[in-house]
Write a protein that holds these residues in place. Structure first.
Motif, PDB file in Angstrom:
ATOM      1  N   LYS A   3     108.560  43.474  47.437  1.00 29.05           N
ATOM      2  CA  LYS A   3     108.592  44.074  48.550  1.00 29.05           C
ATOM      3  C   LYS A   3     108.926  43.450  49.945  1.00 29.05           C
ATOM      4  O   LYS A   3     109.486  43.784  50.729  1.00 29.05           O
ATOM      5  CB  LYS A   3     107.386  44.645  48.827  1.00 29.05           C
ATOM      6  CG  LYS A   3     106.988  46.185  47.806  1.00 29.05           C
ATOM      7  CD  LYS A   3     105.596  46.707  48.393  1.00 29.05           C
ATOM      8  CE  LYS A   3     105.416  47.845  47.251  1.00 29.05           C
ATOM      9  NZ  LYS A   3     104.236  48.558  47.769  1.00 29.05           N
ATOM     10  N   ALA A   4     108.272  42.001  49.959  1.00 29.97           N
ATOM     11  CA  ALA A   4     108.442  41.323  50.804  1.00 29.97           C
ATOM     12  C   ALA A   4     110.057  41.094  51.005  1.00 29.97           C
ATOM     13  O   ALA A   4     110.657  40.828  52.081  1.00 29.97           O
ATOM     14  CB  ALA A   4     107.889  39.997  51.061  1.00 29.97           C
ATOM     15  N   ARG A   7     111.946  44.088  52.322  1.00 29.12           N
ATOM     16  CA  ARG A   7     111.508  44.418  53.688  1.00 29.12           C
ATOM     17  C   ARG A   7     112.414  43.680  54.576  1.00 29.12           C
ATOM     18  O   ARG A   7     113.043  43.990  55.545  1.00 29.12           O
ATOM     19  CB  ARG A   7     110.035  44.159  54.078  1.00 29.12           C
ATOM     20  CG  ARG A   7     109.108  45.336  53.927  1.00 29.12           C
ATOM     21  CD  ARG A   7     107.615  44.808  54.211  1.00 29.12           C
ATOM     22  NE  ARG A   7     107.005  46.103  53.813  1.00 29.12           N
ATOM     23  CZ  ARG A   7     106.028  46.073  52.723  1.00 29.12           C
ATOM     24  NH1 ARG A   7     105.765  44.972  52.177  1.00 29.12           N
ATOM     25  NH2 ARG A   7     105.327  47.230  52.531  1.00 29.12           N
ATOM     26  N   LYS A   8     112.511  42.234  54.332  1.00 28.00           N
ATOM     27  CA  LYS A   8     113.313  41.315  54.822  1.00 28.00           C
ATOM     28  C   LYS A   8     114.605  41.742  55.066  1.00 28.00           C
ATOM     29  O   LYS A   8     115.291  41.700  56.140  1.00 28.00           O
ATOM     30  CB  LYS A   8     113.176  39.998  54.317  1.00 28.00           C
ATOM     31  CG  LYS A   8     113.913  38.844  55.176  1.00 28.00           C
ATOM     32  CD  LYS A   8     113.673  37.488  54.619  1.00 28.00           C
ATOM     33  CE  LYS A   8     114.306  36.499  55.440  1.00 28.00           C
ATOM     34  NZ  LYS A   8     113.972  35.127  54.821  1.00 28.00           N
ATOM     35  N   ARG A  11     115.225  45.029  57.234  1.00 28.64           N
ATOM     36  CA  ARG A  11     114.898  44.793  58.555  1.00 28.64           C
ATOM     37  C   ARG A  11     116.304  43.933  59.135  1.00 28.64           C
ATOM     38  O   ARG A  11     116.457  44.243  60.236  1.00 28.64           O
ATOM     39  CB  ARG A  11     113.661  43.841  58.824  1.00 28.64           C
ATOM     40  CG  ARG A  11     112.443  44.826  58.924  1.00 28.64           C
ATOM     41  CD  ARG A  11     111.274  43.889  59.567  1.00 28.64           C
ATOM     42  NE  ARG A  11     110.201  44.442  59.192  1.00 28.64           N
ATOM     43  CZ  ARG A  11     109.258  44.392  58.505  1.00 28.64           C
ATOM     44  NH1 ARG A  11     108.965  43.584  57.570  1.00 28.64           N
ATOM     45  NH2 ARG A  11     108.146  45.256  58.580  1.00 28.64           N
ATOM     46  N   GLY A 120     109.981  54.520  57.092  1.00 33.21           N
ATOM     47  CA  GLY A 120     109.917  53.602  56.047  1.00 33.21           C
ATOM     48  C   GLY A 120     111.068  52.746  56.220  1.00 33.21           C
ATOM     49  O   GLY A 120     111.950  52.941  56.743  1.00 33.21           O
ATOM     50  N   LEU A 121     110.888  51.712  55.339  1.00 38.46           N
ATOM     51  CA  LEU A 121     112.209  50.751  55.553  1.00 38.46           C
ATOM     52  C   LEU A 121     112.944  50.939  53.975  1.00 38.46           C
ATOM     53  O   LEU A 121     114.220  50.788  54.287  1.00 38.46           O
ATOM     54  CB  LEU A 121     111.503  49.280  55.253  1.00 38.46           C
ATOM     55  CG  LEU A 121     110.671  48.627  56.478  1.00 38.46           C
ATOM     56  CD1 LEU A 121     109.970  47.140  56.191  1.00 38.46           C
ATOM     57  CD2 LEU A 121     112.003  48.445  57.646  1.00 38.46           C
ATOM     58  N   ARG A 129     108.601  55.024  48.198  1.00 34.54           N
ATOM     59  CA  ARG A 129     109.095  54.145  49.634  1.00 34.54           C
ATOM     60  C   ARG A 129     108.595  52.832  49.892  1.00 34.54           C
ATOM     61  O   ARG A 129     107.381  52.770  49.261  1.00 34.54           O
ATOM     62  CB  ARG A 129     108.598  55.156  50.683  1.00 34.54           C
ATOM     63  CG  ARG A 129     107.186  55.299  51.132  1.00 34.54           C
ATOM     64  CD  ARG A 129     107.034  56.503  52.123  1.00 34.54           C
ATOM     65  NE  ARG A 129     106.729  55.764  53.410  1.00 34.54           N
ATOM     66  CZ  ARG A 129     105.504  55.215  53.889  1.00 34.54           C
ATOM     67  NH1 ARG A 129     104.626  55.187  52.969  1.00 34.54           N
ATOM     68  NH2 ARG A 129     105.683  54.929  55.127  1.00 34.54           N
ATOM     69  N   ILE A 130     109.035  52.233  50.682  1.00 29.93           N
ATOM     70  CA  ILE A 130     108.141  51.012  51.069  1.00 29.93           C
ATOM     71  C   ILE A 130     108.048  51.142  52.708  1.00 29.93           C
ATOM     72  O   ILE A 130     109.046  51.184  53.217  1.00 29.93           O
ATOM     73  CB  ILE A 130     108.945  49.648  50.731  1.00 29.93           C
ATOM     74  CG1 ILE A 130     109.081  49.398  49.152  1.00 29.93           C
ATOM     75  CG2 ILE A 130     108.280  48.324  51.505  1.00 29.93           C
ATOM     76  CD1 ILE A 130     109.938  48.217  48.718  1.00 29.93           C
ATOM     77  N   TYR A 132     105.946  49.793  56.471  1.00 29.85           N
ATOM     78  CA  TYR A 132     105.960  48.422  56.992  1.00 29.85           C
ATOM     79  C   TYR A 132     104.963  47.613  56.640  1.00 29.85           C
ATOM     80  O   TYR A 132     104.646  46.508  57.305  1.00 29.85           O
ATOM     81  CB  TYR A 132     105.822  48.814  58.580  1.00 29.85           C
ATOM     82  CG  TYR A 132     107.119  49.577  58.962  1.00 29.85           C
ATOM     83  CD1 TYR A 132     108.368  48.915  59.376  1.00 29.85           C
ATOM     84  CD2 TYR A 132     107.578  50.866  58.883  1.00 29.85           C
ATOM     85  CE1 TYR A 132     109.628  49.478  59.641  1.00 29.85           C
ATOM     86  CE2 TYR A 132     108.381  51.670  59.349  1.00 29.85           C
ATOM     87  CZ  TYR A 132     109.635  50.828  59.524  1.00 29.85           C
ATOM     88  OH  TYR A 132     110.855  51.540  59.862  1.00 29.85           O
ATOM     89  N   GLY A 133     103.838  48.048  55.822  1.00 26.56           N
ATOM     90  CA  GLY A 133     102.899  47.255  55.236  1.00 26.56           C
ATOM     91  C   GLY A 133     101.701  47.619  55.683  1.00 26.56           C
ATOM     92  O   GLY A 133     100.395  46.948  55.442  1.00 26.56           O
ATOM     93  N   GLN A 157     119.133  51.832  53.253  1.00 25.32           N
ATOM     94  CA  GLN A 157     117.746  51.998  52.887  1.00 25.32           C
ATOM     95  C   GLN A 157     117.478  52.574  51.654  1.00 25.32           C
ATOM     96  O   GLN A 157     116.344  52.546  51.284  1.00 25.32           O
ATOM     97  CB  GLN A 157     116.920  52.739  54.272  1.00 25.32           C
ATOM     98  CG  GLN A 157     116.873  52.186  55.673  1.00 25.32           C
ATOM     99  CD  GLN A 157     116.298  52.945  56.735  1.00 25.32           C
ATOM    100  OE1 GLN A 157     116.922  53.739  57.168  1.00 25.32           O
ATOM    101  NE2 GLN A 157     114.912  52.576  56.641  1.00 25.32           N
TER     102      GLN A 157
END
Length: 177
Positions: A3-4, A7-8, A11, A120-121, A129-130, A132-133, A157
């Motif tokens: 996930k990290a 997300r990176k 973004r 979501g990201l 979905r992922i 924003y945390g 996305q």
């Protein structure tokens, strides 16, 4: 990809978009949303107010108001998120982490069947979905699970498969550009 890392990556792709691309793609996505059956059936829309390079939802929220639907947007209170009804955009200011929110704390929206527009990201075709945390939407939907949900996303996305956890709540419909 975890996930990290995802997300990176997402973004970075969002930051690379021009304002013209964001506006054009957002308009296209809003039009697709306004044509979907879930929107047509809804009497209330719980939307979100866009932040950074998110899909600009102003157009669809304004159209929902014009169509006579009730519109509510989120406001954060510590770890909790509540939806607050609005009737126009003069009731909005930048508040939680610079994210637009309603100025007032009332009226709190209480439509258990409202259509929820999910930010979501990243998303997959199964609706995972992922976010924003922060977990705000997962907590909200755990407490109110009967809401139909729709997500709008840019083409990059939408990914083949997402890592999921037991507390993740999938979106019913994903609309992508």
């Amino acid at each position: 990809m975890n996930k990290a890392e995802l997300r990176k990556e997402i973004r970075a792709k969002k930051r690379a978009m021009t304002e013209e691309e964001i506006i054009s793609k957002s308009h296209h996505l809003c039009q697709k949303f306004l044509q979907c059956e879930a929107y047509r059936k809804a009497s209330t829309v719980y939307g979100y107010l866009p932040y950074n390079q998110e899909v600009r939802t102003w157009e669809l929220l304004e159209k929902a108001m014009e169509d006579g639907k009730k519109v509510a947007v989120p406001k954060v209170y510590g770890e909790e998120m509540r939806f607050i009804y609005i009737t126009d955009f003069s009731q909005i200011s930048d508040d939680y982490c610079g994210i637009p929110e309603p100025l007032d704390d009332e009226p709190v929206a209480e439509d258990k069947n409202a259509l929820v527009l999910m930010p979501g990201l990243a998303f997959d075709r199964e609706g995972h979905r992922i976010g924003y945390g922060g977990g705000f939407y997962d907590r909200f939907l755990s407490a109110e699970p009967d809401h139909p949900t729709v997500a709008l996303c840019y083409d990059f996305q939408l990914v083949e498969e997402l890592p999921t956890e037991e507390f993740d709540i999938p979106v019913n419909i994903v609309i992508w550009d």
